[in-house]
Each structure stands twice: as structure tokens, then as C-alpha cells.
Scaffold this active site. Structure first.
Site, short mmCIF file in Angstrom:
data_model
loop_
_atom_site.label_atom_id
_atom_site.label_comp_id
_atom_site.label_asym_id
_atom_site.label_seq_id
_atom_site.Cartn_x
_atom_site.Cartn_y
_atom_site.Cartn_z
N TYR A 1 14.09 7.31 40.18
CA TYR A 1 13.40 8.55 39.72
C TYR A 1 13.63 8.42 38.18
O TYR A 1 14.77 7.53 37.61
CB TYR A 1 14.30 9.81 40.36
CG TYR A 1 13.80 10.50 41.75
CD1 TYR A 1 12.88 10.32 42.40
CD2 TYR A 1 13.97 11.43 41.98
CE1 TYR A 1 11.63 10.14 43.62
CE2 TYR A 1 14.19 11.85 43.40
CZ TYR A 1 12.63 11.29 44.13
OH TYR A 1 12.07 11.35 45.05
N LEU B 1 4.04 21.97 47.87
CA LEU B 1 2.54 21.93 47.38
C LEU B 1 2.17 20.97 47.32
O LEU B 1 1.06 20.92 45.86
CB LEU B 1 2.64 22.56 45.95
CG LEU B 1 3.67 23.90 46.04
CD1 LEU B 1 4.54 24.85 44.44
CD2 LEU B 1 2.51 25.33 46.63
N GLY C 1 1.97 19.37 43.43
CA GLY C 1 0.63 20.84 42.98
C GLY C 1 -0.47 21.03 43.50
O GLY C 1 -0.77 22.89 42.93
N LEU D 1 -1.93 22.58 46.15
CA LEU D 1 -1.50 23.94 46.53
C LEU D 1 -1.27 24.58 46.12
O LEU D 1 -1.63 26.24 46.65
CB LEU D 1 -0.65 23.94 47.75
CG LEU D 1 -1.28 22.90 49.43
CD1 LEU D 1 0.43 23.03 49.95
CD2 LEU D 1 -1.85 23.77 49.79
N GLY E 1 -3.12 25.58 43.60
CA GLY E 1 -4.77 25.91 43.39
C GLY E 1 -4.24 25.73 41.43
O GLY E 1 -6.00 26.14 41.14
N LYS E 2 -4.16 25.00 40.68
CA LYS E 2 -4.22 25.26 38.80
C LYS E 2 -4.79 24.19 39.12
O LYS E 2 -5.73 24.03 37.84
CB LYS E 2 -2.46 24.49 38.82
CG LYS E 2 -2.11 23.33 39.31
CD LYS E 2 -0.53 23.15 38.65
CE LYS E 2 -0.33 21.94 38.69
NZ LYS E 2 1.63 21.88 38.00
#
Length: 368
Positions: A54, A247, A250, A252, A254-255
Site C-alpha cells: 500500500y 462499497l 465506492g 455502491l 452511488g456517486k
């Protein structure tokens, strides 16, 4: 916050784990420390997950920066108050900057040992609570959006590092006090069963895995639910699920369905990264789940995270955020409880969009 015992370990972890993979690219060191401080001090989190590769997307220039952020946070509190998890990278045909000799990553004994020592140094700690194998050493189907398992793609005998060698290296680390418990990530029922069997048959030689960190969300659940849930249940292997990407990168939230999407959003900032989450079938599934959320007075994020947080087969959900506002919405979603009617509607959508990311169908290499 609620807490649970992780598998058959003595680790009592918060039901939400702080993911850190954006620290060092999308978040500065100061941002990361601020997020971790809020999560621990205001919401009762006690669990952090990092990895040697990472932040992501992984690259030689930033590898290890996430650990340095975590190290800065750890200096602000007692080591025993933090459950610290990290990961050693699996076999890769491109990552050659994590080993001192420039070798491509491989889960052999020498590399596992070097990885653990390097992680301890970066994190500035004497021990790691949970050391996980980031992805398998062998060919597996479905990994990071790849197609399902194909026997014609199996590696030649002797090319993979044996489970015995991997577990032996981890056993040495446990006996030396460098690691308390071990786990796997992006693993299959076969891998979990083989490793558990070896540990039970030869307890003096091999440590027992206590956790599995796999992708798990409303749009990525079939592989886990269909086989790993039974395999990892307390009455069988007793391996706790650490659900990552609840998510789905991300999606999920909705963005990405909005007319104007923030150019700094992860899937826009790094074109091609996690591309499987932007397939048309995924978009249709997300729209259906967002509609359910709206009808029950919830945001898509609240629906998706509450569903994952409170699944009976999930020990802890790993969340990540690039802003404090996102972090707070994610954390507050723990207090949301979905009604029986809402859960039934979710299952109806699942029957239609059972495995939407597989429609992407492009073979990705490990560390996508």
C-alpha cells in the site's frame, strides 16, 4: 461499536476495521492520522488493516507510505490498544520493488520472512497482531475480476510454493513473537481447508489461520456465500471474514451514477483500476440497490454498509475513505438496521444480479 472474537484467536476486534490503502496517495500522512484518531476516539474502533504494497494502485515510489502513516498514528497511543493487521504480497509477475534483491514477489519462506521484518521496521512495532497472505501463491479463478477457475490454466507441478512452506515461515514468525496470529486474503475454500487441515494435523509445525480477508459486498458475494461461508463457519474451520470493499470501490455509494462525478474519486483518478466495478451490469445492480435505499429513507451507502456490517458471516468490515465526511457517513451507518422487508427486496435484486462483476470478464493479474 460492537466487538467480536476473530475466528479461534484471542483477538477481540471492532466490527468495523479501518482500511488504509489510500493513505500515501489520495490521503496525506496527516489526513490518515486524523482519520484513524477520529475512528478510534469517537467511534470505538480498535482494528487497523494495512499491507506492505500500500497505497494502491501500488507503485515503487509510494510503497510503504501507508505503513509510515499507521506508524505515526501508533505513536499516539498504547500498542496494546490497537489490533494491527498487515499483509505480505502474493505471487506477482510485475511487483519487484518490495524485496531487497529485486525479485518478483513470491510466497516462499525467504520472502515471507523478509516481508515481516520489513513491515515491523516500517510500522515501528515489535509485533503484528494479524499477518495475512495478501493473495494466493497459486493460480485461482475469479481473483480481482478474472474468470472462474479453468483447469487448463493450472500451474505446472512444483511451480507453486507449497502450503507447508508458507505455513512453516509463518510458524517461525509466531514462535519468534513477531506475529500473534495468521490469516489469508483473496482465498478459496480449497486453500482454507488445506491450511486448516495441516494446522490441525501438525499443530507444532503449522499455525492455524484465524481470518480470511475477501471482497464482500452487495455486488460481490456469490463466491463467498456459495462456498466459503460454510467452510469458514465456527463449527467447521472457524475462520473470521474480514469483508473488504463493502462499497465495491465506492460504486455502491452511488456517486459514480451522478451527472458530475468528482474527478478525484478513485475510479476516475486511476483509469482502469478496479474496472470490473464499472461494467454495465454492475451499474444496473447499483441502480436497483439505490432504489431500495431511497424507498426506505436511506442513502445507498447506508444500505450497503449496514447490510455488510450486520451479516452473520462477517466478523468485521474494512472501510476506507478519502475525506472525514465520507468516514463519518461510513461509521454512522453501523447504527442503521435494515428491516425484514428491506432485506427481502435486496435478495430479490440479488437473484437477478447474482454476480455482476463477472460480466467484466477480463483476466486481471494479481494486485489489480
Amino acid at each position: 461499536m460492537e466487538y467480536t472474537k476473530l475466528g479461534d484467536s484471542d483477538l477481540v476486534v471492532s466490527k468495523i476495521c479501518m482500511g488504509t490503502m489510500t493513505f500515501g496517495r489520495q490521503n496525506t500522512l496527516e489526513d490518515g492520522v486524523e482519520q484513524l484518531t477520529k475512528a478510534f476516539d469517537e467511534y470505538g474502533i480498535n482494528f487497523i488493516d494495512t499491507a506492505e504494497m500500500y497505497p494502491v494502485p501500488t507503485q515503487p515510489e509510494t510503497a510503504g507510505d501507508t505503513d509510515r502513516t499507521v506508524a505515526a498514528f501508533l505513536k499516539t497511543r498504547k500498542r496494546s490498544d490497537v489490533i494491527l493487521a498487515t499483509k505480505v504480497s502474493g505471487t506477482s509477475d510485475r511487483i519487484n520493488w518490495l524485496r531487497s534483491n529485486g525479485e518478483l514477489c513470491k510466497l516462499n519462506k525467504a520472502q515471507i520472512t523478509e516481508s515481516i521484518d520489513a513491515s515491523l521496521k516500517r510500522l515501528e512495532v515489535d509485533y503484528i497482531d494479524l499477518l495475512q497472505l495478501h493473495w494466493p501463491d497459486r493460480y485461482v479463478g475469479g481473483l480481482f475480476g478474472q474468470p472462474d477457475y479453468d483447469v487448463n490454466k493450472e500451474n505446472e507441478e512444483g511451480k507453486d510454493t507449497s502450503f507447508e512452506e508458507q505455513l512453516s515461515a509463518l510458524n517461525d514468525a509466531v514462535k519468534a513473537g513477531k506475529v500473534r496470529y495468521i490469516g489469508v486474503s483473496n482465498e478459496t475454500p480449497y486453500g482454507v481447508m488445506e491450511m486448516t487441515h495441516l494446522a490441525r494435523r501438525y499443530p507444532d509445525l503449522y499455525p492455524k489461520i484465524v481470518s480470511i480477508q475477501n471482497s464482500y459486498s452487495l455486488i460481490v458475494r456469490k463466491d463467498y456465500d456459495a462456498g466459503l461461508t460454510e467452510c469458514c463457519s465456527p463449527r467447521n474451520c472457524n475462520v473470521g471474514l474480514l469483508a473488504y470493499s463493502p462499497l465495491a470501490g465506492g460504486i455502491l455509494s452511488g456517486k459514480y451514477a451522478k451527472n458530475k462525478v468528482d474527478e478525484k474519486a478513485r475510479l476516475n483518478l486511476f483509469p482502469g483500476f478496479m474496472a470490473r466495478y464499472k461494467d454495465s451490469q454492475v451499474e444496473k445492480a447499483v441502480a436497483a440497490y439505490s432504489s431500495i435505499a431511497s424507498s426506505h429513507g436511506l442513502t445507498p451507502t447506508e444500505l450497503s454498509l449496514s447490510w455488510c456490517y450486520h451479516r452473520s458471516n462477517v466478523a468485521s468490515s474494512i472501510i476506507g475513505a478519502t475525506t472525514l465526511e465520507q468516514l463519518e457517513e461510513n461509521l454512522k451507518a453501523f447504527d442503521v438496521r435494515l428491516t425484514a422487508e428491506c432485506l427481502e427486496e435486496i435478495e430479490d435484486v440479488y437473484k437477478v444480479f447474482t454476480d455482476p462483476t463477472k460480466a467484466y470478464g477480463v483476466g486481471k493479474k494479481a494486485a489489480d
